[in-house]
Design an enzyme around this catalytic site. Structure first.
Site, short mmCIF file in Angstrom:
data_model
loop_
_atom_site.label_atom_id
_atom_site.label_comp_id
_atom_site.label_asym_id
_atom_site.label_seq_id
_atom_site.Cartn_x
_atom_site.Cartn_y
_atom_site.Cartn_z
N GLU A 1 65.78 9.52 0.11
CA GLU A 1 65.76 9.71 1.56
C GLU A 1 66.34 8.53 2.32
O GLU A 1 65.72 8.00 3.25
CB GLU A 1 64.33 10.04 2.02
CG GLU A 1 63.82 11.31 1.35
CD GLU A 1 62.36 11.65 1.68
OE1 GLU A 1 61.81 11.06 2.61
OE2 GLU A 1 61.79 12.52 0.98
N GLU B 1 62.74 18.84 -6.06
CA GLU B 1 61.39 18.97 -5.48
C GLU B 1 61.17 20.37 -4.90
O GLU B 1 60.53 20.53 -3.85
CB GLU B 1 61.17 17.91 -4.38
CG GLU B 1 61.40 16.48 -4.85
CD GLU B 1 61.12 15.41 -3.80
OE1 GLU B 1 60.46 15.72 -2.79
OE2 GLU B 1 61.57 14.28 -4.00
O1 9MR Z 1 53.75 14.97 -2.68
C1 9MR Z 1 53.73 13.58 -2.40
C2 9MR Z 1 52.40 13.20 -1.76
O2 9MR Z 1 51.35 13.40 -2.70
C3 9MR Z 1 52.43 11.73 -1.34
O3 9MR Z 1 51.25 11.43 -0.62
C4 9MR Z 1 53.65 11.46 -0.47
C5 9MR Z 1 53.79 9.97 -0.13
O4 9MR Z 1 53.97 9.22 -1.31
O5 9MR Z 1 54.84 11.87 -1.15
C6 9MR Z 1 54.88 13.23 -1.47
O6 9MR Z 1 56.09 13.50 -2.13
C7 9MR Z 1 57.27 13.37 -1.36
C8 9MR Z 1 58.36 12.84 -2.28
O7 9MR Z 1 57.97 11.63 -2.86
C9 9MR Z 1 59.67 12.67 -1.53
N1 9MR Z 1 60.06 13.88 -0.86
C10 9MR Z 1 59.06 14.52 -0.03
C11 9MR Z 1 57.77 14.74 -0.84
C12 9MR Z 1 56.72 15.46 0.00
O8 9MR Z 1 56.32 14.67 1.07
#
Ligand code: 9MR
Length: 350
Positions: free
Chosen positions: A146, A261
């Protein structure tokens, strides 16, 4: 058994086919995988069984993020990551590493870094230690996550993060260069979201992703592919033409694509679960058709496996408070129509 019959079989059947399986190497299913969340992994045996049963690839969902590894500045905490990596290795699953650089999920001290020198020192040191620990084991890294501004048509192209503020666009170069130096055999990916909607912002994001990779390649910095997160909104469309052009542009640059994802955000859909599952499956089908008909992804990874656990519940709560249904298994681990769609596309039967 006919070739088509063989392709319809399970992976166990393919493995049992031995040399015939090998002869069909070009037709081997696209590896499928899921992110695995450590707390759930520890407490729910059915979750572990589902990971074993369905996945070729495992991605630690949060445990390779700075927040997990670096909550103590001087001491790396690999406990969660090691547990998931160990599970993947014991069960002969490939691993994706997520992620070496992100503007979120940072420990407080990292958000307070103040100088260019400090940020560069910390970033390089972090990547050296983490990539070295899993060298030869984590085959693919989301090196940066990102880094593209949400809508690059409104200025940009980089997202405003601590890394961008202190290091400028070079934060991406530093991350890829360091990862490649430490593990020259690892596949290095730029991972990002919002590439698929039919809106100018998404088209601009695809262009920025290509531009960043082209710039890295021009500088001789290795980059192997683009990760499309594919958090698909059920109430928004898919830009099929735009995605197919994107796949051709990736081909021209010699880059892979992977779906990293995948899930469906169903908060605006009507309540009926069967209807929602049908819509979600159709959306995933439209998306995969656009991609797979133009280019074979290196992997298709969903952000979790079961509706029992998903970030979508909290981040996109429904007005009627019904549970979200974003993933290929329902909350009781039953396969939903989305699973059949995934199977079809990864086996080339669509
Ligand atoms: O699913 C993830 C959630 O459990 C965490 O709290 C969050 C912050 O670390 O990240 C979520 O995963 C994200 C991923 O790392 C990057 N793309 C978006 C995902 C959903 O927010």
């Amino acid at each position: 058994m006919t070739r088509r019959g063989l392709l319809r079989g399970t992976s166990a059947c393919l493995a049992a086919a031995g040399s015939l399986g090998a002869a069909l190497a070009a037709d081997r299913p696209i590896p499928f995988g899921s992110a695995a969340e450590i707390e759930t992994f520890r407490k729910d045996a059915r979750y572990r069984d589902a990971l074993k049963r369905y996945c070729d690839v495992i991605v630690p969902m949060n445990d390779l993020k700075w927040e997990a590894l670096r909550h103590d500045r001087p001491r790396f905490d690999f406990s969660g990551a090691d547990e998931l990596v160990g599970f993947a290795e014991a069960n002969k699953k490939a691993l994706r590493g997520h992620t070496l650089l992100w503007g979120e999920a940072l420990p407080p001290w990292a958000k307070e870094m103040a100088t260019r020198a400090e940020a560069e020192r910390e970033l390089v040191n972090h990547i050296e230690i983490v990539v070295d620990r899993y060298k030869g084991r984590v085959g693919t890294w989301d090196v940066v996550n990102e880094v593209i501004k949400y809508d690059p048509t409104e200025g940009g192209p980089y997202r405003d993060t601590i890394w961008q503020r202190l290091l400028g666009p070079e934060h991406v170069d530093i991350a890829f260069r360091t990862a490649a130096r430490v593990d020259p055999k690892a596949r290095l990916v730029l991972n990002d979201f919002h590439f698929e909607e039919p809106v100018p912002g998404a088209a601009a994001r695809r262009k920025v992703a290509l531009d960043i990779c082209r710039r890295l390649k021009d500088k001789g910095i290795p980059v192997h592919g683009i990760g499309m997160q594919a958090h698909l909104y059920a109430d928004k469309g898919i830009d099929v033409d735009g995605l197919q052009r994107f796949m051709r542009d990736l081909d021209e640059l010699g880059l892979d694509v992977e779906i990293t994802e995948l899930d469906v955000i169903d908060w605006k859909l009507p309540a009926d679960p069967a209807q929602r599952d049908k819509t979600a499956a159709a959306l995933v089908s439209t998306f995969l058709e656009a991609i797979v008909s133009a280019k074979r992804p290196k992997a298709i990874v969903t952000w979790g496996l079961t509706d029992r656990y998903s970030w979508v519940h909290e981040t996109f709560p429904r007005k009627d408070s019904a549970r979200a249904r974003p993933l290929p298994l329902d909350a009781d681990y039953r396969q939903k129509p989305m699973m059949a769609v995934l199977e079809r596309y990864r086996r080339g039967l669509a």
